[in-house]
Design a protein around this motif. Structure first.
Motif, PDB file in Angstrom:
ATOM      1  N   UNK A 263       0.837  -1.197   0.000  1.00 59.34           N
ATOM      2  CA  UNK A 263       0.000   0.000   0.000  1.00 59.34           C
ATOM      3  C   UNK A 263       0.872   1.247   0.000  1.00 59.34           C
ATOM      4  N   UNK A 264       0.267   2.375  -0.261  1.00 57.90           N
ATOM      5  CA  UNK A 264       0.998   3.633  -0.163  1.00 57.90           C
ATOM      6  C   UNK A 264       1.175   4.010   1.304  1.00 57.90           C
ATOM      7  N   UNK A 265       2.153   4.864   1.566  1.00 57.52           N
ATOM      8  CA  UNK A 265       2.339   5.356   2.925  1.00 57.52           C
ATOM      9  C   UNK A 265       1.138   6.184   3.379  1.00 57.52           C
ATOM     10  N   UNK A 266       0.504   6.864   2.454  1.00 61.41           N
ATOM     11  CA  UNK A 266      -0.699   7.628   2.792  1.00 61.41           C
ATOM     12  C   UNK A 266      -1.818   6.696   3.269  1.00 61.41           C
ATOM     13  N   UNK A 267      -1.991   5.573   2.581  1.00 60.02           N
ATOM     14  CA  UNK A 267      -3.015   4.613   3.006  1.00 60.02           C
ATOM     15  C   UNK A 267      -2.673   4.024   4.370  1.00 60.02           C
ATOM     16  N   UNK A 268      -1.405   3.688   4.571  1.00 59.59           N
ATOM     17  CA  UNK A 268      -0.986   3.160   5.866  1.00 59.59           C
ATOM     18  C   UNK A 268      -1.253   4.181   6.970  1.00 59.59           C
ATOM     19  N   UNK A 269      -0.862   5.423   6.730  1.00 58.16           N
ATOM     20  CA  UNK A 269      -1.095   6.501   7.716  1.00 58.16           C
ATOM     21  C   UNK A 269      -2.563   6.600   8.085  1.00 58.16           C
ATOM     22  N   UNK A 270      -3.422   6.646   7.088  1.00 56.92           N
ATOM     23  CA  UNK A 270      -4.845   6.882   7.338  1.00 56.92           C
ATOM     24  C   UNK A 270      -5.506   5.706   8.039  1.00 56.92           C
ATOM     25  N   UNK A 271      -5.223   4.490   7.603  1.00 55.37           N
ATOM     26  CA  UNK A 271      -5.855   3.307   8.198  1.00 55.37           C
ATOM     27  C   UNK A 271      -5.338   3.070   9.617  1.00 55.37           C
ATOM     28  N   UNK A 272      -4.012   3.103   9.790  1.00 47.62           N
ATOM     29  CA  UNK A 272      -3.444   2.840  11.108  1.00 47.62           C
ATOM     30  C   UNK A 272      -3.883   3.890  12.123  1.00 47.62           C
ATOM     31  N   UNK A 273      -3.888   5.144  11.727  1.00 52.70           N
ATOM     32  CA  UNK A 273      -4.267   6.201  12.662  1.00 52.70           C
ATOM     33  C   UNK A 273      -5.749   6.109  13.025  1.00 52.70           C
ATOM     34  N   UNK A 274      -6.576   5.792  12.060  1.00 54.13           N
ATOM     35  CA  UNK A 274      -8.006   5.624  12.344  1.00 54.13           C
ATOM     36  C   UNK A 274      -8.220   4.533  13.391  1.00 54.13           C
ATOM     37  N   UNK A 275      -7.541   3.418  13.238  1.00 54.10           N
ATOM     38  CA  UNK A 275      -7.692   2.311  14.188  1.00 54.10           C
ATOM     39  C   UNK A 275      -7.084   2.644  15.542  1.00 54.10           C
ATOM     40  N   UNK A 276      -5.972   3.367  15.556  1.00 53.23           N
ATOM     41  CA  UNK A 276      -5.334   3.733  16.820  1.00 53.23           C
ATOM     42  C   UNK A 276      -6.204   4.707  17.615  1.00 53.23           C
ATOM     43  N   UNK A 277      -6.897   5.594  16.931  1.00 49.02           N
ATOM     44  CA  UNK A 277      -7.734   6.574  17.617  1.00 49.02           C
ATOM     45  C   UNK A 277      -8.945   5.932  18.290  1.00 49.02           C
ATOM     46  N   UNK A 278      -9.261   4.695  17.943  1.00 46.46           N
ATOM     47  CA  UNK A 278     -10.338   3.985  18.634  1.00 46.46           C
ATOM     48  C   UNK A 278     -10.011   3.845  20.116  1.00 46.46           C
TER      49      UNK A 278
END
Length: 333
Positions: A263-278
């Motif tokens: 995946x792109x780093x942008x996709x990694x950033x967005x998905x990982x951060x969304x899950x971490x903010x849970x």
């Protein structure tokens, strides 16, 4: 305790990455790495002296460590003769494979006959709780990757080393076989029953001083069809205050999955951060760690500069160029 120093067994692995356990020990605990033992056809080389069992024994090695991370974590039948010989020569055996030494009857029989010990480090020794999601004191940083075997452990170890040198409060928290063999402690996360994985991460990163950082060893990738579950457990069990994105730009496909692209780093950033903010709404992505080992130095520095401009985050190869940029960003959290 596993007796040191080690003779690192590479077997007949096809490439350097398959020997990442041995490579990690050699890079981070060189005083424990007496030499390497390779079988015919081995495609990896740690740059250590190739030794016979007798030569390693003479050099002081006490444990033969299976330094291999192969798909499925199996003990190859081709290795058995050498493993038996090692026991007979007076070596203990240590392994982080899913295929446990203690389940191999022939090895158990020889170990009992010779009085040698078998160490399975990928075997949970604690009855871990189910995660409760409660906020803990102290701070936590987790590296997440676009793929597995991409440099997440090296990132955390490099940062922890620099932070200690600076007088910062820091602890590396091992979650995999290599990290456990390096530090002597940790949770073998991918061998923990699924319901208790996040709880095991909570267990190894408990309440701490407000200015103390746990550098939690990352595993797998949210985008890897085989190993995404372990990453999810780290994110929710770790409740990270900071995420570091890890990437290897020369990969042609996901490790072991030729039909899947990174995946792109942008996709990694967005998905990982969304899950971490849970579990931690205050979590931030603070930097990028790039594994540039297959790039020339000028190409690597140019790539990092381009990445910083594109992503608006500090980017470095912490093993090659130092972890200062990442630690500076962490200190600002």
């Amino acid at each position: 305790m596993i007796k040191t120093p080690y003779l690192l067994f590479l077997g007949d692995v096809p490439d350097q990455l398959s020997a990442k356990v041995a490579q990690g020990i050699k890079d981070w605990r060189p005083e424990n790495a007496v030499g390497q033992l390779r079988l015919d056809g081995c495609g990896a080389d740690l740059g250590l002296a190739d030794m016979t069992l007798a030569e390693a024994k003479e050099a002081g090695a006490k444990t033969l460590v299976i330094g291999v991370a192969n798909r499925g974590g199996v003990i190859s039948p081709e290795w058995k003769k050498m493993l038996v010989m090692a026991l007979e020569e007076g070596f203990d055996l240590a392994s982080g494979l899913h295929n446990l030494l203690r389940d191999e009857r022939d090895l158990v029989a020889v170990a009992e006959a010779t009085g040698q010990e078998l160490h399975d480090v990928r075997l949970p020794e604690v009855k871990y709780p189910i995660a409760n999601g409660k906020k803990r004191t102290g701070k936590r940083c987790l590296a997440v990757g676009t793929d597995c075997s991409i440099g997440k452990m090296y990132t955390a170890l490099a940062m922890d080393k620099l932070m200690r040198e600076r007088g910062m409060k820091s602890t590396f928290r091992a979650t995999g076989q290599t990290g456990i063999l390096i530090t002597g402690d940790g949770a073998p996360l991918d061998a923990v029953v699924a319901d208790f994985m996040a709880g095991s991460v909570e267990y190894i990163s408990p309440d701490n001083d407000p200015d103390h950082w746990d550098l939690i060893e990352g595993q797998g990738s949210l985008f890897h069809a085989s190993y995404s579950g372990v990453t999810m457990a780290l994110i929710h069990g770790g409740q990270p205050d900071a995420l570091i994105l890890c990437h290897e730009p020369t990969r042609e496909h996901m490790r072991g999955l030729p039909d899947y692209q990174l995946p792109s780093l942008e996709d990694l950033r967005d998905v990982a951060l969304t899950l971490a903010k849970v579990v931690n709404p205050a979590c931030q992505v603070i930097g990028i760690s790039v594994n540039t080992q297959h790039m020339a130095e000028d190409a690597a520095t140019a790539y990092l500069a381009e990445l910083e401009a594109k992503m608006g985050l500090p980017a470095t190869d912490p093993f090659r160029f130092g972890a200062d940029k990442l630690v500076d960003a962490l200190a600002a959290v």
